[in-house]
Scaffold this motif. Sequence first.
Motif, mmCIF file in Angstrom:
data_model
loop_
_atom_site.group_PDB
_atom_site.id
_atom_site.type_symbol
_atom_site.label_atom_id
_atom_site.label_comp_id
_atom_site.label_asym_id
_atom_site.label_seq_id
_atom_site.Cartn_x
_atom_site.Cartn_y
_atom_site.Cartn_z
ATOM 1 N N LYS A 178 0.825 -1.331 0.026
ATOM 2 C CA LYS A 178 0.059 -0.107 -0.006
ATOM 3 C C LYS A 178 0.830 1.282 -0.082
ATOM 4 O O LYS A 178 0.787 2.249 -0.759
ATOM 5 N N ASN A 181 2.466 1.871 -3.397
ATOM 6 C CA ASN A 181 1.702 2.314 -4.286
ATOM 7 C C ASN A 181 1.670 3.919 -4.117
ATOM 8 O O ASN A 181 1.442 4.505 -4.897
ATOM 9 N N ALA A 182 1.390 4.007 -2.774
ATOM 10 C CA ALA A 182 0.955 5.468 -2.322
ATOM 11 C C ALA A 182 2.131 6.738 -2.746
ATOM 12 O O ALA A 182 1.923 7.625 -3.469
ATOM 13 N N GLN A 183 3.525 5.948 -2.653
ATOM 14 C CA GLN A 183 4.459 6.747 -3.042
ATOM 15 C C GLN A 183 4.829 6.730 -4.626
ATOM 16 O O GLN A 183 5.369 7.926 -4.988
ATOM 17 N N LYS A 184 4.497 5.774 -5.126
ATOM 18 C CA LYS A 184 4.768 5.675 -6.656
ATOM 19 C C LYS A 184 3.652 6.683 -7.169
ATOM 20 O O LYS A 184 3.909 7.253 -8.227
ATOM 21 N N ALA A 185 2.461 6.816 -6.619
ATOM 22 C CA ALA A 185 1.413 7.572 -7.018
ATOM 23 C C ALA A 185 1.962 9.104 -6.947
ATOM 24 O O ALA A 185 1.639 10.150 -7.567
ATOM 25 N N ARG A 186 3.148 9.578 -6.077
ATOM 26 C CA ARG A 186 3.741 10.681 -6.257
ATOM 27 C C ARG A 186 5.097 10.699 -6.791
ATOM 28 O O ARG A 186 5.891 11.463 -6.767
ATOM 29 N N GLY A 187 5.220 9.849 -7.812
ATOM 30 C CA GLY A 187 6.421 9.774 -8.498
ATOM 31 C C GLY A 187 7.742 8.965 -8.078
ATOM 32 O O GLY A 187 8.576 9.106 -8.708
ATOM 33 N N ALA A 188 7.469 8.465 -7.017
ATOM 34 C CA ALA A 188 8.652 7.726 -6.544
ATOM 35 C C ALA A 188 9.072 6.721 -7.619
ATOM 36 O O ALA A 188 8.176 5.892 -8.101
ATOM 37 N N ASP A 189 10.294 6.455 -7.727
ATOM 38 C CA ASP A 189 10.816 5.279 -8.704
ATOM 39 C C ASP A 189 11.567 4.546 -8.053
ATOM 40 O O ASP A 189 12.687 4.934 -7.503
ATOM 41 N N PRO A 204 11.378 6.503 2.005
ATOM 42 C CA PRO A 204 9.825 6.788 2.022
ATOM 43 C C PRO A 204 8.937 5.708 2.082
ATOM 44 O O PRO A 204 7.634 5.825 2.544
ATOM 45 N N ILE A 207 10.035 4.262 6.491
ATOM 46 C CA ILE A 207 9.580 5.343 7.649
ATOM 47 C C ILE A 207 8.071 4.916 8.009
ATOM 48 O O ILE A 207 7.862 4.637 9.096
ATOM 49 N N PRO A 208 7.346 5.234 6.964
ATOM 50 C CA PRO A 208 5.921 4.899 7.126
ATOM 51 C C PRO A 208 5.586 3.552 7.607
ATOM 52 O O PRO A 208 4.684 3.249 8.657
ATOM 53 N N VAL A 211 6.659 3.427 11.367
ATOM 54 C CA VAL A 211 5.772 4.149 12.160
ATOM 55 C C VAL A 211 4.317 3.393 12.597
ATOM 56 O O VAL A 211 4.014 3.227 13.617
#
Lengths: 273, 285
Positions: A178, A181-189, A204, A207-208, A211
């Motif tokens: 999950k 996917n969320a970081q990929k949606a912000r363009g993470a590669d 990225p 860390i989440p 947490v």
Amino acid sequence: MKMDIAFGQYCEGNSLLHRLDPRVKIIITILYIVAIFMAKNVFAFALMLAFTVALVIMSRLSVRVILGGLKPIMFIALFTAVINIFFYKGDEPLVAFWVIKIYKEGLINAGLIVLRILMLLTATSMFLTYTTTPIALTDGLEQLLSPLSKIGVPVHDFAMMMTIALRFIPTLIEETEKIMNAQKARGADFSSGGLVKRAKAIVPIIIPLFVSAFRRAGDLATAMECRCYTGGKGRTRMNVLRAGARDFLFTFVIIALGAGVILINIYAPGYSV
Amino acid sequence: MAELELSGVNYIYNKGTPYETHALKDINLKIGGGITGIIGHTGSGKSTLVQMFNGLVKPTSGTVKLDGEDIWEKKDRVREARFKAGLVMQYPEYQLFASTVYEDIAFGPRNMGLSEEEVDKRVRAAAAFSKLPPEAMARSPFDLSGGQKRRVALAGVIAMNPAFLVLDEPAAGLDPGGRRSILGGIKEFGKNSGTSVIIVSHSMEDMASYCDRIIVMASGRVIMDGNCSEVFSRYNELIGVGLDVPQVTRIASALSHRGLDIGRDVYTVGYAAGKLCEMLDGDVK
């Protein structure tokens, strides 16, 4: 990225192996490992192979699942085989080419070692993971080790920690997917760039994930306390383990197997490892 | 106006295993402009559908086009799609990671390869959406309240200036006040920036109050597509797929059965209240 967790997963079923007492399974696994390392020659290996194949048939699991579980170890097995083929010294080389000499003994040795690795993995995962739920396994382990609690080893706590760790593996994998996917949606590669760039790209996710793992741990601790968990003292069980006839029979079979291997080693010399 | 077009899209999970699931079946959609709501029961395929929009999930068959270009045609186009169709996942506050709010919002724009100047401009513009005081930008996102965290996560996507803002359950787990403020903020943002907004939800009330167009999904298919009155007038069908109409619509229908006909096209509480006041000659007001 898809995570393959087929290896080490419980497969639902109701075969003889599934119904064995987990304590017995742990003991016979140890005995099996001893037996397979004692096996010295082709005939002893043949006996072990026959027994392992019988196990696979008895478990009534699909062969595809079992072969799939062997995939991660294939590289190590092949690597060992190659080393053995090229570096084992025998009497007369079969093939001699420049500095490379391949002996008949080396080939047999390589074959037996690969067989040993594969059988070891097949049988242990057959006893401990495919046919035993993690909960049953830790329960069994806890009871086997319970004499140690007399000398102050916190056996129950270790078993509980293990149960919880196993329980959260799938949850954390799902969570990782999950977050990825969320970081990929912000363009993470995650799949391009050099080593440093890739390592940085993991931050990225990590860390989440940490947490949320801490948050989950806190929630779980609260929930356990709400249900008055105070450790193993005085705890009774819903499913009490009882070893039955088939468990003793199985243990006997494994002991016989070990004895068979020893006898073959002594009386039927062959190509040995 | 940007346009998103799905044609003949199918998606099958775990193909070839016993767990095979046909999650999306022959989806044909054109979305552009305004606020579009996607509703459906759990497992109806709505979350899979929105992950198609920005190329997180590749369709088993069919095409996904953004502004007329197939996003799966070339390799780097998928990445472009991520920036064009900004997706805010469910519970986005759990993806915050940076040491400060500013850095977290800047993650998306930096991935786009923008200059620091441009990044700074965008972060500040997006932060205005999250209604955080400027000094909070230097704080750790983990110190914020739940509602604020969610706004920061939203700002992180808005800062990419997407042509489409796609939100999966943006109001999940918030109290009524938090719901209104976040959904109202999104609506306002869409209107002011000209961004097309797509909201996934299963709250009929939210859909009725904020969406211009509603798409209803059931077992992987689009079964209805239209404005509020078109969709909510098909009450029985909605019930049939495990959904509902807004509470106030049911009240209006019950009232009309008892002789107080305020019409069947009542979907929001405000509208119902106005209509009732009108009928009661403003006595209540």
